[in-house]
Design a protein around this motif. Structure first.
Motif, PDB file in Angstrom:
ATOM      1  N   VAL A 213       0.847  -1.203   0.000  1.00 22.21           N
ATOM      2  CA  VAL A 213       0.000   0.000   0.000  1.00 22.21           C
ATOM      3  C   VAL A 213       0.878   1.247   0.000  1.00 22.21           C
ATOM      4  N   GLU A 214       1.912   1.255   0.849  1.00 23.82           N
ATOM      5  CA  GLU A 214       2.810   2.433   0.911  1.00 23.82           C
ATOM      6  C   GLU A 214       3.509   2.642  -0.431  1.00 23.82           C
ATOM      7  N   LYS A 215       3.953   1.541  -1.039  1.00 19.32           N
ATOM      8  CA  LYS A 215       4.669   1.669  -2.328  1.00 19.32           C
ATOM      9  C   LYS A 215       3.715   2.212  -3.399  1.00 19.32           C
ATOM     10  N   MET A 216       2.477   1.694  -3.396  1.00 23.07           N
ATOM     11  CA  MET A 216       1.503   2.118  -4.423  1.00 23.07           C
ATOM     12  C   MET A 216       1.168   3.601  -4.232  1.00 23.07           C
ATOM     13  N   LEU A 217       0.956   3.997  -2.952  1.00 25.20           N
ATOM     14  CA  LEU A 217       0.606   5.404  -2.686  1.00 25.20           C
ATOM     15  C   LEU A 217       1.729   6.326  -3.150  1.00 25.20           C
ATOM     16  N   LEU A 218       2.996   5.934  -2.873  1.00 20.51           N
ATOM     17  CA  LEU A 218       4.107   6.791  -3.295  1.00 20.51           C
ATOM     18  C   LEU A 218       4.146   6.863  -4.812  1.00 20.51           C
ATOM     19  N   ASP A 219       3.880   5.740  -5.438  1.00 17.25           N
ATOM     20  CA  ASP A 219       3.892   5.660  -6.900  1.00 17.25           C
ATOM     21  C   ASP A 219       2.868   6.630  -7.513  1.00 17.25           C
ATOM     22  N   VAL A 220       1.671   6.666  -6.941  1.00 20.56           N
ATOM     23  CA  VAL A 220       0.619   7.492  -7.562  1.00 20.56           C
ATOM     24  C   VAL A 220       0.661   8.938  -7.066  1.00 20.56           C
ATOM     25  N   LEU A 221       1.110   9.144  -5.812  1.00 17.38           N
ATOM     26  CA  LEU A 221       1.112  10.519  -5.284  1.00 17.38           C
ATOM     27  C   LEU A 221       2.429  11.231  -5.574  1.00 17.38           C
ATOM     28  N   GLN A 222       3.504  10.451  -5.797  1.00 17.09           N
ATOM     29  CA  GLN A 222       4.857  10.957  -6.061  1.00 17.09           C
ATOM     30  C   GLN A 222       5.482  11.635  -4.832  1.00 17.09           C
ATOM     31  N   ASP A 223       4.757  12.595  -4.207  1.00 15.16           N
ATOM     32  CA  ASP A 223       5.363  13.324  -3.079  1.00 15.16           C
ATOM     33  C   ASP A 223       5.003  12.615  -1.764  1.00 15.16           C
ATOM     34  N   PRO A 224       5.983  12.099  -1.017  1.00 12.73           N
ATOM     35  CA  PRO A 224       5.697  11.360   0.237  1.00 12.73           C
ATOM     36  C   PRO A 224       4.886  12.180   1.235  1.00 12.73           C
ATOM     37  N   LYS A 225       5.006  13.512   1.146  1.00 10.86           N
ATOM     38  CA  LYS A 225       4.266  14.340   2.114  1.00 10.86           C
ATOM     39  C   LYS A 225       2.759  14.262   1.895  1.00 10.86           C
ATOM     40  N   GLU A 226       2.359  13.793   0.705  1.00 10.93           N
ATOM     41  CA  GLU A 226       0.908  13.694   0.431  1.00 10.93           C
ATOM     42  C   GLU A 226       0.303  12.409   1.012  1.00 10.93           C
ATOM     43  N   ILE A 227       1.163  11.474   1.453  1.00 15.60           N
ATOM     44  CA  ILE A 227       0.621  10.180   1.920  1.00 15.60           C
ATOM     45  C   ILE A 227      -0.126  10.320   3.244  1.00 15.60           C
ATOM     46  N   PRO A 228       0.465  10.965   4.287  1.00 14.35           N
ATOM     47  CA  PRO A 228      -0.247  11.012   5.583  1.00 14.35           C
ATOM     48  C   PRO A 228      -1.639  11.656   5.498  1.00 14.35           C
ATOM     49  N   PRO A 229      -1.796  12.848   4.855  1.00 13.69           N
ATOM     50  CA  PRO A 229      -3.147  13.435   4.814  1.00 13.69           C
ATOM     51  C   PRO A 229      -4.153  12.542   4.086  1.00 13.69           C
ATOM     52  N   LEU A 230      -3.676  11.853   3.057  1.00 19.02           N
ATOM     53  CA  LEU A 230      -4.614  10.972   2.332  1.00 19.02           C
ATOM     54  C   LEU A 230      -5.036   9.802   3.221  1.00 19.02           C
ATOM     55  N   LEU A 231      -4.060   9.208   3.924  1.00 14.58           N
ATOM     56  CA  LEU A 231      -4.414   8.065   4.788  1.00 14.58           C
ATOM     57  C   LEU A 231      -5.309   8.513   5.949  1.00 14.58           C
ATOM     58  N   ARG A 232      -5.006   9.720   6.499  1.00 17.49           N
ATOM     59  CA  ARG A 232      -5.846  10.216   7.602  1.00 17.49           C
ATOM     60  C   ARG A 232      -7.273  10.416   7.104  1.00 17.49           C
ATOM     61  N   ALA A 233      -7.411  11.039   5.907  1.00 15.32           N
ATOM     62  CA  ALA A 233      -8.757  11.296   5.349  1.00 15.32           C
ATOM     63  C   ALA A 233      -9.482   9.968   5.166  1.00 15.32           C
ATOM     64  N   MET A 234      -8.749   8.951   4.775  1.00 14.95           N
ATOM     65  CA  MET A 234      -9.368   7.654   4.499  1.00 14.95           C
ATOM     66  C   MET A 234      -9.819   6.971   5.792  1.00 14.95           C
ATOM     67  N   VAL A 235      -9.036   7.127   6.873  1.00 13.07           N
ATOM     68  CA  VAL A 235      -9.257   6.294   8.066  1.00 13.07           C
ATOM     69  C   VAL A 235     -10.004   7.030   9.184  1.00 13.07           C
ATOM     70  N   LEU A 236      -9.540   8.261   9.503  1.00  8.05           N
ATOM     71  CA  LEU A 236     -10.093   8.944  10.689  1.00  8.05           C
ATOM     72  C   LEU A 236     -11.578   9.218  10.482  1.00  8.05           C
ATOM     73  N   GLY A 237     -12.368   8.815  11.487  1.00 10.21           N
ATOM     74  CA  GLY A 237     -13.792   9.098  11.409  1.00 10.21           C
ATOM     75  C   GLY A 237     -14.520   8.127  10.493  1.00 10.21           C
ATOM     76  N   ARG A 238     -13.759   7.295   9.745  1.00  6.06           N
ATOM     77  CA  ARG A 238     -14.456   6.377   8.833  1.00  6.06           C
ATOM     78  C   ARG A 238     -14.197   4.928   9.238  1.00  6.06           C
ATOM     79  N   TYR A 239     -12.891   4.621   9.511  1.00  7.63           N
ATOM     80  CA  TYR A 239     -12.551   3.261   9.940  1.00  7.63           C
ATOM     81  C   TYR A 239     -12.220   3.234  11.427  1.00  7.63           C
ATOM     82  N   THR A 240     -12.284   4.391  12.087  1.00  6.37           N
ATOM     83  CA  THR A 240     -11.943   4.425  13.530  1.00  6.37           C
ATOM     84  C   THR A 240     -13.227   4.771  14.304  1.00  6.37           C
TER      85      THR A 240
END
Ligand code: QVW
Ligand code: ZN
Length: 329
Positions: free
Chosen positions: A302-329
């Protein structure tokens, strides 16, 4: 931890906040050895002749017989030798990364001389070299006399992939390889001196806080075992591991994906280890729920795929937070 082995004493271990279970120890032909390996659980294997041919590999013998090749030696300003991926350290996104160790090519006589003349305050040294055909004929002879039947029988019985390398490890007393996991099966054969091995199962991923996959310290825990930062890594308190101290002639099976912290005991002498790294075998039939190590492999993908599509590693945390917080937690 029991110290019935005459060769070492708990005062030679570094302090650690956690308590650990003992890793079981069985004689090499005890059926429980294969039971543990088949369940991907660590076990100490006693009395095997796996690397017995290396028991004469003292510094003098190695100096005489290792040949005139260059050996990879790491230098550290402290006692830690935390692995980092050279290639990842060159990525633009890791431009602020400062390697914690220096990697040199060194002739063996120079390495041994520096080891013998080492004094407090000097850089520590750790030779970590894959055994290859540059070594002298006597070493080749010893290497061929390893008990290849033993390790090859484990490889085929447990469906491991091919042997990828045998690392020769010559460390100073007190050297530490900090907690990390490898994606290979490992028969870790202790040849000279004693090493304390602290292991955690793959499902303790959330207590050991590995660096992001794209980071040069991929697969390495961010927690400093000497001084854990419990505010950043609160779940480290819950980490449940097991440990053992292995001495000459003893082999520790380190299952693929299991976390391990390895330290050379401070008992006045260097350590020599030969490891046997095997690729993991085919997954075979997948059963659900997935096992810990399989979930680690999924998270890595998942981390490798996200880096591949987002390119900038700094974009990974906000995307994962948006996906999980309040939805899977
Ligand atoms: C470079 C390999 C170091 C070794 C640990 C140690 O002996 O210091 C290890 O982590 C392994 O064999 O997997
Ligand atoms: Zn390792």
């Amino acid at each position: 931890m029991a110290n019935d082995n005459k060769g070492w004493d708990p005062s030679q271990l570094r302090k650690c906040d956690l308590e650990f279970e003992e890793i079981p120890r069985f004689v090499y032909n005890d059926p429980r050895v294969d039971e543990f390996i088949s369940e991907n659980k660590p076990v100490v294997i006693l009395g095997s002749k796996l690397a017995k041919a290396a028991e004469k590999w003292t510094l003098d013998y190695l100096e005489k017989n290792m040949g005139n090749g260059d050996f990879t030696v790491f230098l550290s300003k402290n006692h830690k030798f935390k692995y980092y991926d050279d290639k990842k350290s060159m990525l633009k996104s890791n431009s602020d990364f400062i390697p914690p160790t220096k990697k040199l090519d060194m002739k063996l006589p120079e390495f041994i001389k520096r080891l013998r003349e080492w004094k407090k305050g000097d850089d520590r040294l750790y030779l970590q070299q894959g055994l290859n055909n540059t070594v002298g004929p006597a070493i080749v002879h010893d290497f061929l006399n390893f008990d290849w039947n033993f390790c090859t029988s484990k490889q085929s019985k447990h469906n491991w992939g091919p042997l990828t390398s045998n690392l020769l490890l010559i460390g100073m007393e007190g050297n530490v390889t900090p907690c990390h996991y490898d994606e290979q099966q490992n028969l870790f054969a202790q040849v000279h001196g004693y090493k304390r091995c602290i292991l955690f199962p793959p499902d303790q991923f959330d207590c050991l806080y590995p660096h992001p996959v794209h980071h040069p310290h991929d697969r390495q825990s961010m927690v400093d075992f000497d001084k854990p930062d419990y505010s950043r890594f609160p779940k480290f308190r819950e980490a449940r591991g097991c440990e053992t101290v292995i001495g000459p002639g003893e082999v520790l099976y380190i299952p693929m994906y299991w976390w391990h912290h390895i330290e050379s005991l401070m008992r006045g002498s260097y350590t020599v280890t030969v490891n046997f790294w095997y690729k993991g075998g085919p997954n075979g039939t997948v059963t659900y729920p997935l096992k810990g190590h399989q979930k680690v492999a999924v998270m890595r993908n998942v981390e490798k795929m996200l880096l591949d599509v987002l390119q900038d590693p700094k974009e990974i945390p906000p995307l994962l937070r948006a996906m999980v917080l309040g939805r899977y937690t």
